[in-house]
Scaffold this motif. Structure first.
Motif, PDB file in Angstrom:
ATOM      1  N   THR A   1      -2.295  14.597  -0.939  1.00 20.61           N
ATOM      2  CA  THR A   1      -2.835  13.233  -0.894  1.00 20.61           C
ATOM      3  C   THR A   1      -2.039  12.368   0.062  1.00 20.61           C
ATOM      4  O   THR A   1      -2.598  11.593   0.849  1.00 20.61           O
ATOM      5  CB  THR A   1      -2.805  12.616  -2.305  1.00 20.61           C
ATOM      6  OG1 THR A   1      -3.517  13.457  -3.202  1.00 20.61           O
ATOM      7  CG2 THR A   1      -3.417  11.227  -2.310  1.00 20.61           C
ATOM      8  N   LEU A   2      -0.726  12.520   0.010  1.00 21.47           N
ATOM      9  CA  LEU A   2       0.161  11.710   0.835  1.00 21.47           C
ATOM     10  C   LEU A   2      -0.009  12.014   2.318  1.00 21.47           C
ATOM     11  O   LEU A   2      -0.056  11.111   3.158  1.00 21.47           O
ATOM     12  CB  LEU A   2       1.604  11.942   0.405  1.00 21.47           C
ATOM     13  CG  LEU A   2       2.692  11.106   1.076  1.00 21.47           C
ATOM     14  CD1 LEU A   2       2.434   9.619   0.893  1.00 21.47           C
ATOM     15  CD2 LEU A   2       4.058  11.481   0.513  1.00 21.47           C
TER      16      LEU A   2
ATOM     17  N   ASN B   1       0.535  16.263  -4.975  1.00 22.22           N
ATOM     18  CA  ASN B   1       0.817  14.904  -4.505  1.00 22.22           C
ATOM     19  C   ASN B   1       1.054  14.844  -2.997  1.00 22.22           C
ATOM     20  O   ASN B   1       0.695  13.864  -2.343  1.00 22.22           O
ATOM     21  CB  ASN B   1       2.030  14.329  -5.240  1.00 22.22           C
ATOM     22  CG  ASN B   1       1.736  14.082  -6.708  1.00 22.22           C
ATOM     23  OD1 ASN B   1       0.583  13.930  -7.094  1.00 22.22           O
ATOM     24  ND2 ASN B   1       2.776  14.062  -7.527  1.00 22.22           N
TER      25      ASN B   1
ATOM     26  N   LYS C   1      -2.713  10.206   4.458  1.00 23.09           N
ATOM     27  CA  LYS C   1      -2.593   8.777   4.758  1.00 23.09           C
ATOM     28  C   LYS C   1      -1.281   8.403   5.433  1.00 23.09           C
ATOM     29  O   LYS C   1      -1.064   7.240   5.778  1.00 23.09           O
ATOM     30  CB  LYS C   1      -2.729   7.971   3.457  1.00 23.09           C
ATOM     31  CG  LYS C   1      -4.061   8.191   2.757  1.00 23.09           C
ATOM     32  CD  LYS C   1      -4.165   7.370   1.468  1.00 23.09           C
ATOM     33  CE  LYS C   1      -5.510   7.591   0.775  1.00 23.09           C
ATOM     34  NZ  LYS C   1      -5.625   6.788  -0.466  1.00 23.09           N
ATOM     35  N   LEU C   2      -0.427   9.398   5.627  1.00 17.05           N
ATOM     36  CA  LEU C   2       0.919   9.076   6.116  1.00 17.05           C
ATOM     37  C   LEU C   2       0.910   8.578   7.565  1.00 17.05           C
ATOM     38  O   LEU C   2       1.851   7.900   7.986  1.00 17.05           O
ATOM     39  CB  LEU C   2       1.813  10.312   5.976  1.00 17.05           C
ATOM     40  CG  LEU C   2       3.328  10.067   5.891  1.00 17.05           C
ATOM     41  CD1 LEU C   2       3.664   9.119   4.749  1.00 17.05           C
ATOM     42  CD2 LEU C   2       4.075  11.379   5.723  1.00 17.05           C
TER      43      LEU C   2
ATOM     44  N   ASN D   1       2.365   1.790  -3.465  1.00 17.09           N
ATOM     45  CA  ASN D   1       1.332   2.308  -4.377  1.00 17.09           C
ATOM     46  C   ASN D   1       1.070   3.785  -4.105  1.00 17.09           C
ATOM     47  O   ASN D   1       0.828   4.570  -5.028  1.00 17.09           O
ATOM     48  CB  ASN D   1       0.041   1.503  -4.239  1.00 17.09           C
ATOM     49  CG  ASN D   1       0.172   0.106  -4.818  1.00 17.09           C
ATOM     50  OD1 ASN D   1       0.997  -0.143  -5.704  1.00 17.09           O
ATOM     51  ND2 ASN D   1      -0.632  -0.828  -4.328  1.00 17.09           N
ATOM     52  N   LEU D   2       1.097   4.135  -2.823  1.00 24.52           N
ATOM     53  CA  LEU D   2       0.819   5.517  -2.439  1.00 24.52           C
ATOM     54  C   LEU D   2       1.852   6.489  -3.001  1.00 24.52           C
ATOM     55  O   LEU D   2       1.514   7.595  -3.435  1.00 24.52           O
ATOM     56  CB  LEU D   2       0.780   5.620  -0.913  1.00 24.52           C
ATOM     57  CG  LEU D   2       0.468   6.996  -0.311  1.00 24.52           C
ATOM     58  CD1 LEU D   2      -0.933   7.459  -0.722  1.00 24.52           C
ATOM     59  CD2 LEU D   2       0.602   6.951   1.203  1.00 24.52           C
ATOM     60  N   ILE D   3       3.127   6.073  -3.004  1.00 24.51           N
ATOM     61  CA  ILE D   3       4.194   6.977  -3.473  1.00 24.51           C
ATOM     62  C   ILE D   3       4.724   6.597  -4.859  1.00 24.51           C
ATOM     63  O   ILE D   3       5.713   7.154  -5.320  1.00 24.51           O
ATOM     64  CB  ILE D   3       5.350   7.034  -2.458  1.00 24.51           C
ATOM     65  CG1 ILE D   3       5.987   5.648  -2.267  1.00 24.51           C
ATOM     66  CG2 ILE D   3       4.882   7.609  -1.135  1.00 24.51           C
ATOM     67  CD1 ILE D   3       7.212   5.672  -1.368  1.00 24.51           C
ATOM     68  N   SER D   4       4.054   5.632  -5.503  1.00 25.21           N
ATOM     69  CA  SER D   4       4.363   5.257  -6.899  1.00 25.21           C
ATOM     70  C   SER D   4       5.796   4.770  -7.084  1.00 25.21           C
ATOM     71  O   SER D   4       6.536   5.262  -7.960  1.00 25.21           O
ATOM     72  CB  SER D   4       4.079   6.429  -7.850  1.00 25.21           C
ATOM     73  OG  SER D   4       2.746   6.827  -7.767  1.00 25.21           O
TER      74      SER D   4
ATOM     75  N   GLN E   1      -0.560   6.252   8.730  1.00 24.28           N
ATOM     76  CA  GLN E   1      -0.585   4.787   8.740  1.00 24.28           C
ATOM     77  C   GLN E   1       0.823   4.179   8.680  1.00 24.28           C
ATOM     78  O   GLN E   1       0.975   2.964   8.861  1.00 24.28           O
ATOM     79  CB  GLN E   1      -1.397   4.270   7.539  1.00 24.28           C
ATOM     80  CG  GLN E   1      -2.830   4.741   7.484  1.00 24.28           C
ATOM     81  CD  GLN E   1      -3.511   4.327   6.185  1.00 24.28           C
ATOM     82  OE1 GLN E   1      -3.136   3.325   5.575  1.00 24.28           O
ATOM     83  NE2 GLN E   1      -4.493   5.097   5.761  1.00 24.28           N
TER      84      GLN E   1
ATOM     85  N   ALA F   1       0.838  -1.208   0.000  1.00 31.49           N
ATOM     86  CA  ALA F   1       0.000   0.000   0.000  1.00 31.49           C
ATOM     87  C   ALA F   1       0.869   1.253   0.000  1.00 31.49           C
ATOM     88  O   ALA F   1       0.566   2.240  -0.684  1.00 31.49           O
ATOM     89  CB  ALA F   1      -0.924  -0.003   1.209  1.00 31.49           C
ATOM     90  N   PHE F   2       1.967   1.214   0.764  1.00 31.69           N
ATOM     91  CA  PHE F   2       2.863   2.363   0.826  1.00 31.69           C
ATOM     92  C   PHE F   2       3.519   2.616  -0.533  1.00 31.69           C
ATOM     93  O   PHE F   2       3.610   3.753  -0.988  1.00 31.69           O
ATOM     94  CB  PHE F   2       3.928   2.121   1.893  1.00 31.69           C
ATOM     95  CG  PHE F   2       4.857   3.286   2.091  1.00 31.69           C
ATOM     96  CD1 PHE F   2       4.443   4.415   2.758  1.00 31.69           C
ATOM     97  CD2 PHE F   2       6.154   3.256   1.589  1.00 31.69           C
ATOM     98  CE1 PHE F   2       5.291   5.497   2.940  1.00 31.69           C
ATOM     99  CE2 PHE F   2       7.006   4.329   1.757  1.00 31.69           C
ATOM    100  CZ  PHE F   2       6.573   5.451   2.439  1.00 31.69           C
TER     101      PHE F   2
END
Length: 591
Positions: free
Chosen positions: A131-132, A128, A135-136, A93-96, A138, A90-91
């Motif tokens: 968005t980050l 970006n 959720k950070l 995917n979050l930061i590509s 987590q 998930a991490f």
């Protein structure tokens, strides 16, 4: 026995004293002294380095050419990172990024330090980062650090401005200012004035909860320090002239350097091909750098400062000046030319057809090879030995800034090539004379100059004997003056009166009936110039032109070098005349 009878009282007293001491110390620690409370809170505090805003850069007319835009770095503290609690996929995917990239970056950070912060992902834009940040929480051990990122409004002057790169481990050890992930100037102004531009970092201490979420400042920011922005630089560059020069050099290989003769200030410094400076900022900086570094046309190579070229016929002006200074000729000395200069056993330096005999001014106008080879030989014959003659010639040429870096304010550059007599002594085993190295008289052979050296040579001609070290900065905020090296007048070894016929000859190059650049006139201004064509064994010859204008009180001196451009009059001379007109008139008649 009486002594022993009172012993228990003494022991009780000692215990009471110790107990009171401990209670007092405990009270002081828990109630009176904040330092211990501060230390105990370390496990819920985050120490965030506050990056200083990098200084802005303006052109000579206060046009902004290097700015800053807000961005964020994703930071990591490995000891706070509990991998078993993180959804790695998930991490990623979050930061590509890929799982492999994640593991590689984590290892680098952990190897650097498990306790110190370091950059995990650089230069995340505002969109970006928003968005980050949601959720950070987590992902304990990660947080966002606010920074600024370079922005280039005009998209030009890349080689002059330079770019930023990440500091290496050696740099962090040498200079405690830097930590892993910091950026520093690598080239151009960014590197030369790094200490002035970088500013001073600050420190913010934040309270965070068990989920690594920001809970505000520790003790209302009592222990925080604010960053101090870097200095603002006013450069010498004329950004309009720079942009015009880059347009003229599009799809060509070479360089343009323009200098204000009366100050040594660089007005334009063009290296072609170039690239968009915005390619070397943001997350794609490394990938773009790799592409640029592999380009066979070498867009990262600064030809204006590092390219070394034969000066060709432009160097005939220096040959003439030395001959005048040493009394080998006068301005009226005549030489005949029959298609070239003959020497040795059927050896010849060719020359194009023209009227003969030739005087100095006319020799410059038509660029006669025979004339300058002849005066070179005549100069050598005035000395008792070849080495004595050459060493004297070497001294004169050196005084024009040839063969050295000139101590300008760039950290990169080439000294060019001006061989000493020992070089030729070794090469020819002690048996050589003027004719052995006759090509030096006309700017060929072993002689190599950089475009900035050619422009400085032109400024000396414009000033009739002196120059100021070429430099790129006019002023720095907070500093009263710039380095005195750039404001001290320096003289060449030629007397002022000898420049007059040389300058008159340069005027005839543009305005004479047989002038090699007679199609490069501009309205209302007298241009003094000299064409050059440098032989190239690997392809078409190189096109060269140096010039200054106006003739009296010159405002601009320029050198143009176009690789594989043919005759000097074909490409270099028209480009130079357009640049001069653009600077003097702010527009050109040939649009």
């Amino acid at each position: 026995m009486k002594v022993y009878k009172n012993r228990h009282k003494i022991i009780v007293a000692i215990f009471l004293l110790i107990t009171i001491t401990f209670i007092t110390k405990l009270f002081y620690i828990q109630v009176m002294n904040d330092n211990y409370k501060f230390s105990a809170n370390n496990n819920v505090l985050r120490y965030e380095v506050q990056q200083a805003v990098r200084g802005l850069i303006y052109d000579r007319d206060s046009n902004l050419i290097v700015a800053n835009v807000p961005a964020y770095d994703l930071m990591i503290i490995p000891r706070e990172l509990k991998e078993q609690e993180i959804d790695t996929l998930a991490f990623c995917n979050l930061i590509s990024i890929s799982k492999e990239e994640y593991l590689e970056k984590y290892k680098k950070a952990a190897d650097y330090s498990g306790y110190k912060e370091s950059v995990f992902i650089k230069h995340i834009n505002l969109k970006n980062s928003s968005t980050l940040s949601e959720k950070l929480f987590q992902f304990p051990g990660f947080y966002l650090r606010k920074i600024t990122m370079r922005d280039y409004p005009s998209n030009v002057a890349t080689h002059l401005i330079g770019y930023l790169g990440e500091v290496n481990l050696k740099k962090t050890k040498e200079d405690p200012y830097y930590t892993k992930g910091d950026l520093t100037g690598v080239s151009g102004v960014e590197a030369a004035y790094e200490k002035q531009l970088r500013g001073t970092k600050g420190m913010a201490i934040k309270l965070v909860d068990v989920h690594n979420r920001d809970q505000g400042k520790f003790q209302e920011g009592k222990f925080d320090t604010l960053p101090i922005a870097g200095s603002t630089l006013i450069s010498t560059i004329d950004i309009e002239l720079q942009e015009y020069g880059e347009q003229l050099m599009k799809n060509k290989i070479g360089a343009i350097v323009a200098i204000e003769p009366s100050t040594g200030e660089i007005l334009a410094l063009v290296s072609a091909p170039t690239y968009n400076p915005n390619l070397l900022i943001g997350r794609k900086r490394s990938a773009n750098y790799s592409i640029l570094s592999k380009d066979e046309k070498k867009p990262l190579f600064n030809r204006a400062l590092q390219g070394t070229y034969p000066p060709g016929s432009t160097f005939k002006l220096i040959t003439g000046l030395i001959a005048l200074q040493e009394g080998a000729i006068s301005k009226n000395t005549l030489f005949s030319c029959t298609d070239g200069y003959d020497y040795g056993n059927d050896k010849k330096v060719g020359c194009h057809p023209h009227k003969s005999p030739v005087r100095l001014i006319n020799g410059i106008e038509i660029s006669c090879n025979t004339y300058f080879c002849s005066i070179y030989e005549k100069y050598f014959n005035r000395f008792g030995s070849t080495i004595e003659a050459y060493d004297n010639w070497y001294s004169h040429v050196s005084s024009f800034g040839v063969g050295n870096f000139m101590n300008n304010d760039f950290i990169t550059g080439s000294p060019g090539k001006l061989p000493k007599s020992t070089y030729f002594n070794t090469l020819y085993r002690g048996s050589w004379n003027a004719n052995t190295i006759i090509s030096m008289a006309i700017g060929q052979g072993e002689l190599l100059l950089t475009p900035i050296q050619m422009a400085n040579m032109t400024a000396i001609l414009a000033n009739k004997g002196f120059y100021y070290t070429p430099h790129i900065i006019k002023s720095i905020s907070g500093e009263q003056t710039i380095d005195s090296n750039y404001t001290t007048k320096k003289y060449c070894s030629i007397d002022k009166q000898h420049f007059i016929p040389i300058v008159n000859g340069m005027e005839q190059v543009v305005y004479g009936e047989e002038g090699t650049a007679k199609y490069c006139k501009i309205p209302n201004y007298e241009i003094c110039g000299k064409t050059g064509t440098a032989q190239n064994p690997h392809g078409e010859d190189h096109s060269i032109f140096i010039a200054f204008a106006p003739k009296e009180n010159p405002a601009i001196a320029i050198a143009v070098y176009v690789e594989n451009g043919g005759w000097g009059s074909t490409w270099a001379a028209p480009i130079a005349s357009l640049m001069i007109e653009k600077y003097l008139n702010r527009e050109t008649t040939n649009k």
